[in-house]
Design a protein around this motif. Structure first.
Motif, PDB file in Angstrom:
ATOM      1  N   UNK A 102       0.866  -1.171   0.000  1.00 35.24           N
ATOM      2  CA  UNK A 102       0.000   0.000   0.000  1.00 35.24           C
ATOM      3  C   UNK A 102       0.905   1.224   0.000  1.00 35.24           C
ATOM      4  N   UNK A 103       1.211   1.702  -1.182  1.00 30.71           N
ATOM      5  CA  UNK A 103       2.098   2.854  -1.322  1.00 30.71           C
ATOM      6  C   UNK A 103       1.280   4.128  -1.460  1.00 30.71           C
ATOM      7  N   UNK A 104       1.895   5.271  -1.166  1.00 27.43           N
ATOM      8  CA  UNK A 104       1.165   6.520  -1.367  1.00 27.43           C
ATOM      9  C   UNK A 104       0.910   6.774  -2.845  1.00 27.43           C
ATOM     10  N   UNK A 105      -0.148   7.496  -3.110  1.00 29.88           N
ATOM     11  CA  UNK A 105      -0.416   7.931  -4.466  1.00 29.88           C
ATOM     12  C   UNK A 105       0.373   9.217  -4.709  1.00 29.88           C
ATOM     13  N   UNK A 106       0.487   9.624  -5.948  1.00 31.72           N
ATOM     14  CA  UNK A 106       1.293  10.790  -6.298  1.00 31.72           C
ATOM     15  C   UNK A 106       0.398  11.861  -6.909  1.00 31.72           C
ATOM     16  N   UNK A 107       0.591  13.082  -6.452  1.00 34.86           N
ATOM     17  CA  UNK A 107      -0.110  14.231  -7.023  1.00 34.86           C
ATOM     18  C   UNK A 107       0.927  15.273  -7.410  1.00 34.86           C
ATOM     19  N   UNK A 108       0.604  16.080  -8.407  1.00 41.89           N
ATOM     20  CA  UNK A 108       1.507  17.147  -8.848  1.00 41.89           C
ATOM     21  C   UNK A 108       0.706  18.416  -9.054  1.00 41.89           C
ATOM     22  N   UNK A 109       1.308  19.532  -8.679  1.00 39.77           N
ATOM     23  CA  UNK A 109       0.658  20.843  -8.792  1.00 39.77           C
ATOM     24  C   UNK A 109       1.707  21.866  -9.195  1.00 39.77           C
ATOM     25  N   UNK A 110       1.230  23.021  -9.658  1.00 36.77           N
ATOM     26  CA  UNK A 110       2.172  24.042 -10.136  1.00 36.77           C
ATOM     27  C   UNK A 110       1.819  25.425  -9.604  1.00 36.77           C
TER      28      UNK A 110
ATOM     29  N   UNK B  91      -0.893  31.955  -9.939  1.00 39.32           N
ATOM     30  CA  UNK B  91      -2.301  31.639 -10.130  1.00 39.32           C
ATOM     31  C   UNK B  91      -2.793  30.784  -8.974  1.00 39.32           C
ATOM     32  N   UNK B  92      -3.866  31.219  -8.349  1.00 42.54           N
ATOM     33  CA  UNK B  92      -4.505  30.466  -7.279  1.00 42.54           C
ATOM     34  C   UNK B  92      -5.908  30.084  -7.711  1.00 42.54           C
ATOM     35  N   UNK B  93      -6.345  28.930  -7.269  1.00 38.85           N
ATOM     36  CA  UNK B  93      -7.710  28.493  -7.547  1.00 38.85           C
ATOM     37  C   UNK B  93      -8.469  28.439  -6.235  1.00 38.85           C
ATOM     38  N   UNK B  94      -9.746  28.705  -6.301  1.00 39.00           N
ATOM     39  CA  UNK B  94     -10.641  28.515  -5.155  1.00 39.00           C
ATOM     40  C   UNK B  94     -11.333  27.176  -5.385  1.00 39.00           C
TER      41      UNK B  94
ATOM     42  N   UNK C 122      -5.936  26.926  -3.498  1.00 41.43           N
ATOM     43  CA  UNK C 122      -4.974  25.927  -3.911  1.00 41.43           C
ATOM     44  C   UNK C 122      -4.281  26.398  -5.170  1.00 41.43           C
ATOM     45  N   UNK C 123      -3.458  25.534  -5.705  1.00 39.13           N
ATOM     46  CA  UNK C 123      -2.856  25.775  -7.009  1.00 39.13           C
ATOM     47  C   UNK C 123      -3.325  24.645  -7.913  1.00 39.13           C
ATOM     48  N   UNK C 124      -3.387  24.879  -9.219  1.00 39.98           N
ATOM     49  CA  UNK C 124      -3.874  23.817 -10.093  1.00 39.98           C
ATOM     50  C   UNK C 124      -2.992  22.578 -10.013  1.00 39.98           C
ATOM     51  N   UNK C 125      -3.645  21.433  -9.962  1.00 39.84           N
ATOM     52  CA  UNK C 125      -2.920  20.174  -9.885  1.00 39.84           C
ATOM     53  C   UNK C 125      -3.854  19.043  -9.541  1.00 39.84           C
ATOM     54  N   UNK C 126      -3.309  17.849  -9.428  1.00 37.81           N
ATOM     55  CA  UNK C 126      -4.127  16.696  -9.090  1.00 37.81           C
ATOM     56  C   UNK C 126      -3.332  15.414  -9.178  1.00 37.81           C
TER      57      UNK C 126
ATOM     58  N   UNK D 291       5.453  19.595  -6.124  1.00 37.60           N
ATOM     59  CA  UNK D 291       5.158  20.965  -6.550  1.00 37.60           C
ATOM     60  C   UNK D 291       6.196  21.442  -7.558  1.00 37.60           C
ATOM     61  N   UNK D 292       5.691  22.114  -8.584  1.00 35.98           N
ATOM     62  CA  UNK D 292       6.516  22.668  -9.644  1.00 35.98           C
ATOM     63  C   UNK D 292       6.274  24.167  -9.743  1.00 35.98           C
ATOM     64  N   UNK D 293       7.175  24.854 -10.430  1.00 30.73           N
ATOM     65  CA  UNK D 293       6.922  26.215 -10.877  1.00 30.73           C
ATOM     66  C   UNK D 293       6.829  26.166 -12.392  1.00 30.73           C
ATOM     67  N   UNK D 294       6.075  27.099 -12.954  1.00 32.99           N
ATOM     68  CA  UNK D 294       5.907  27.152 -14.409  1.00 32.99           C
ATOM     69  C   UNK D 294       5.461  28.560 -14.780  1.00 32.99           C
ATOM     70  N   UNK D 295       5.547  28.855 -16.057  1.00 32.86           N
ATOM     71  CA  UNK D 295       5.075  30.134 -16.585  1.00 32.86           C
ATOM     72  C   UNK D 295       3.908  29.870 -17.515  1.00 32.86           C
TER      73      UNK D 295
END
Length: 173
Positions: A38-46, A56-59, A70-74, A124-128
């Motif tokens: 039972x390993x953790x799942x992986x999520x990525x956001x920017x 950019x922030x999301x509500x 939050x920031x966009x990701x999933x 977490x990433x940074x992007x333009x």
């Protein structure tokens, strides 16, 4: 409840798990010898930047953390790299294409959904943003807003891992 606690029986042969092994990872079946991790799942956001240095922030539209920032990701799908999954999630949530994607930091998170607490590793990433003016609320997003990283109130942050990532971002800028 953690995912491992949902498995009372071996998924291969149906043998019952020992009472002292219900929450353990890996599941070790005494009947057929199956070892199931039972390993953790992986999520990525920017943290998506515009030309003025705002992010950019999301509500969030839904729980967990409904109404928080939050920031966009999933979650990353099978067969996707973290970068590809993050780009897909940004397109799905705010309709943007990205350039200059760079890894920032990772941090563990717990994601409570439908009575199960899923362990997650958040990347977490940074992007333009290619065209930041095109950002719009789409999948599971109530609204979008652009703020400087220093203007994000900690009490409005959706997840503890985002607070850690925002701290790492502020330290770099």
């Amino acid at each position: 409840m953690k995912p491992a606690e949902l498995f009372r029986f071996c998924p291969r042969c149906g043998a019952g798990r020992a009472a002292d092994n219900h929450a353990q990872s890996p599941l070790r079946c005494g009947g057929c010898g199956l070892v199931f991790y039972f390993n953790p799942t992986v999520a990525a956001a920017a943290f998506v930047f515009d030309a003025t240095g705002r992010i950019l922030l999301i509500r969030r539209e839904k729980d967990p953390a409904k109404g928080k920032l939050g920031v966009p990701g999933g979650f990353i799908d099978f067969g996707e790299s973290a970068e590809d999954g993050m780009r897909r999630e940004v397109r799905e949530e705010v309709g943007l294409e990205l350039t200059d994607v760079r890894f920032l930091v990772s941090f563990p998170n717990n994601y409570f959904y439908r009575e199960v607490t899923y362990p997650v590793v958040d990347l977490y990433f940074t992007a333009t943003a290619v065209a930041p003016e095109a950002a719009r609320p789409l999948d599971a997003v109530v609204s979008v807003e652009w703020r400087l990283p220093t203007e994000v109130p900690s009490e409005e942050i959706a997840f503890p891992s985002m607070g850690v990532a925002l701290g790492a971002l502020r330290a770099k800028t």
